[in-house]
Design a protein around this motif. Structure first.
Motif, short mmCIF file in Angstrom:
data_model
loop_
_atom_site.label_atom_id
_atom_site.label_comp_id
_atom_site.label_asym_id
_atom_site.label_seq_id
_atom_site.Cartn_x
_atom_site.Cartn_y
_atom_site.Cartn_z
N THR A 272 0.82 -1.22 0.00
CA THR A 272 0.00 0.00 0.00
C THR A 272 0.85 1.26 0.00
O THR A 272 0.30 2.36 0.03
N HIS A 273 2.16 1.12 0.00
CA HIS A 273 3.05 2.29 -0.04
C HIS A 273 2.79 3.04 -1.35
O HIS A 273 2.64 2.42 -2.41
N PRO A 274 2.71 4.38 -1.31
CA PRO A 274 2.41 5.11 -2.54
C PRO A 274 3.41 4.87 -3.66
O PRO A 274 3.06 4.95 -4.84
N THR A 275 4.64 4.55 -3.32
CA THR A 275 5.62 4.22 -4.36
C THR A 275 5.19 2.98 -5.13
O THR A 275 5.26 2.94 -6.37
N ILE A 276 4.72 1.96 -4.41
CA ILE A 276 4.29 0.72 -5.05
C ILE A 276 2.99 0.94 -5.81
O ILE A 276 2.80 0.41 -6.91
N THR A 277 2.08 1.72 -5.25
CA THR A 277 0.82 2.01 -5.94
C THR A 277 1.10 2.73 -7.26
O THR A 277 0.47 2.44 -8.28
N ALA A 278 2.04 3.66 -7.25
CA ALA A 278 2.41 4.36 -8.48
C ALA A 278 2.98 3.38 -9.51
O ALA A 278 2.69 3.49 -10.71
N LEU A 279 3.76 2.41 -9.06
CA LEU A 279 4.30 1.41 -9.99
C LEU A 279 3.19 0.52 -10.54
O LEU A 279 3.23 0.12 -11.71
N ASP A 280 2.19 0.20 -9.71
CA ASP A 280 1.05 -0.58 -10.20
C ASP A 280 0.32 0.17 -11.31
O ASP A 280 -0.06 -0.43 -12.34
N LEU A 281 0.13 1.45 -11.12
CA LEU A 281 -0.55 2.25 -12.15
C LEU A 281 0.30 2.36 -13.41
O LEU A 281 -0.23 2.32 -14.53
N GLU A 282 1.60 2.49 -13.23
CA GLU A 282 2.50 2.51 -14.38
C GLU A 282 2.42 1.20 -15.16
O GLU A 282 2.46 1.20 -16.40
#
Length: 470
Positions: A272-282
């Motif tokens: 749930t870390h925003p870094t990982i969420t951003a990678l999921d969206l990428e």
């Protein structure tokens, strides 16, 4: 008891009163206010918002059909006379054509850009959490340097008094004072001066670094920090002691510090870390690239229509105007070395990007494990110094003083015991700050969103604690 011993005893007693007494002063800005100022003045966050708005506008444009093409022309005009009515096929034609993108290309391109725009808020959350962590670490370094300066300054008076008394006793021949005692007191005082200069150097470096986070990019002004002299004269927090360190609280269960047992819970939190969420969206955006590449296998259609005006003939007879309509499309026949290769490239690119998430998770998990182990050991050392080493050092210092006052000990032993006590106090101060810095690191990894909450108290909760080493 000799006159020299009595004077030394008085000096040491005065030191004890000086160290334990609190001095009131105006407080420095709170950590929360510094973090808020740093976030408000960060130009990257403003740039990220502008970039997001640009992508959103591009997404709207990407979902729109291409502009139609209008054609106006004169057809079959005789070159011998240039007359518009001479030939039956002479006409003034107005036409329009509209190309229709392949398959769902428009919708997919719009979805891709919307996904790209949705990444920006998570990147900003990551940035805010990183700013909170950076400012917290700098604030703690400033606190450590300032508290160390306070502690050294307060102990410095002991060695100055001890040196003065030793010099007086040696020059007057009182007691058993020797030149060695004078030189030892002078040496320890010089070393304290060096340590003090080192702490001032660290304080100034950290202040300049923190200052860069707090400068307003629009006005290039900074009204938050003070000069180094003002910082030295001010307090952290509102406690009775100038060295009271606010408590940094972990924003997750402390049992998670056992990373082997609670690996599953930690991984769920890291996902749930925003870094990982951003990678999921990428990753979702890369998958849209694959879907877009597949649209190249579908034909591209075009629709065209035209109206042709014809004038009367030379005899005055009217001629019918003409209307034409049609469609056009390309046929992807030779796809082996073009479309299929583009599709394969998009698939490989999307699959390769999946490793970025795995690497990011591995890096975060490794950092959590490292900081968890570090915090556990720091807590152990902190407890050891608080419960055993410092009390034992204090007892040793008092014992050496008592022995000396009863003419059963050496002056050098009294000085060395006081130096050891000061060194251990500084070590405990460093451990206290190390614990707080490690908690700030762990909060960034496992509770980054709470670091940037809009509540009055950030995740780096400040609870005024008791002064260390006192």
């Amino acid at each position: 008891m000799s006159g020299f011993t009595r004077k030394l005893n008085v000096a040491l007693t005065l030191l004890t009163l000086t160290v334990s007494g609190g001095v009131g002063a105006q407080s420095l800005p709170s950590l929360d206010s510094l973090i808020t100022t740093a976030i408000e003045n960060d130009p990257w966050l403003n740039g990220s918002q502008l970039s997001q708005q640009a992508l959103q506008q591009k997404a709207i444009a990407a979902g729109t059909l291409p502009d139609p093409v209008v054609k106006i022309g004169m057809l079959n005009l005789p070159v011998d006379s240039g007359s518009f009515s001479q030939e039956n096929m002479t006409q003034l034609q107005v036409g329009v054509s509209q190309m229709i993108p392949r398959g769902q290309s428009l919708e997919l391109e719009q979805q891709k850009l919307n996904i790209a725009a949705s990444i920006a808020p998570y990147q900003r959350e990551t940035r805010k959490a990183a700013i909170a962590r950076a400012v917290s670490l700098l604030w703690l370094d400033i606190y450590l340097a300032k508290a160390s300066i306070d502690l050294i300054e307060q102990n410095k008076s002991l060695f100055e008094q001890a040196k003065s008394v030793a010099e007086t006793a040696y020059s007057s021949g009182l007691g058993e004072a020797s030149q060695q005692d004078v030189l030892l007191a002078e040496l320890e005082l010089i070393q304290l001066e060096d340590k003090l200069a080192e702490e001032y150097q660290q304080l100034e470096i950290q202040l300049h670094t923190l200052n860069q986070w707090l400068i307003n990019p629009q006005t290039n002004a900074n009204s938050t920090l003070f000069t180094i002299d003002e910082v030295v004269q001010r307090d952290f927090g509102q406690g009775k002691s100038r060295r009271a360190l606010p408590e940094f609280s972990l924003q997750f269960p402390e049992v998670w510090l056992n990373t082997q047992v609670h690996r599953t819970e930690i991984l769920e939190k890291l996902f749930t870390h925003p870094t990982i969420t951003a990678l999921d969206l990428e990753q979702q955006a890369r998958e849209k690239d694959v879907a877009l590449a597949r649209q190249s296998l579908k034909p591209q259609w075009g629709v065209n229509a035209s109206y042709a005006y014809r004038d009367e003939n030379a005899m005055g007879d009217s001629r019918s105007d003409l209307f034409s309509i049609g469609v056009s499309f390309d046929v992807p026949l030779f796809t082996g070395n073009k479309q299929q290769k583009q599709i394969s490239a998009a698939i490989y690119n999307a699959e390769a990007f999946k490793t970025e998430k795995h690497l990011a998770i591995r890096k975060l998990l490794s950092q959590v494990a490292s900081f968890s182990a570090k915090l556990t050991r720091l807590n152990e050392r902190q407890s050891l110094y608080t419960a055993r080493i410092l009390p034992q050092t204090t007892l040793q210092s008092k014992a050496s003083l008592n022995a000396y006052t009863n003419d059963m000990g050496d002056f050098s032993e009294v000085i060395r015991s006081r130096v050891t006590e000061l060194t251990n106090q500084l070590t405990l101060l460093t451990l206290n700050v190390g614990v707080a810095k490690t908690k700030a690191q762990l909060n960034y990894l496992l509770a980054p969103l709470s670091l940037t909450s809009t509540s009055s108290t950030s995740a780096l909760t400040q609870k005024q604690g008791s002064a260390p080493n006192e």
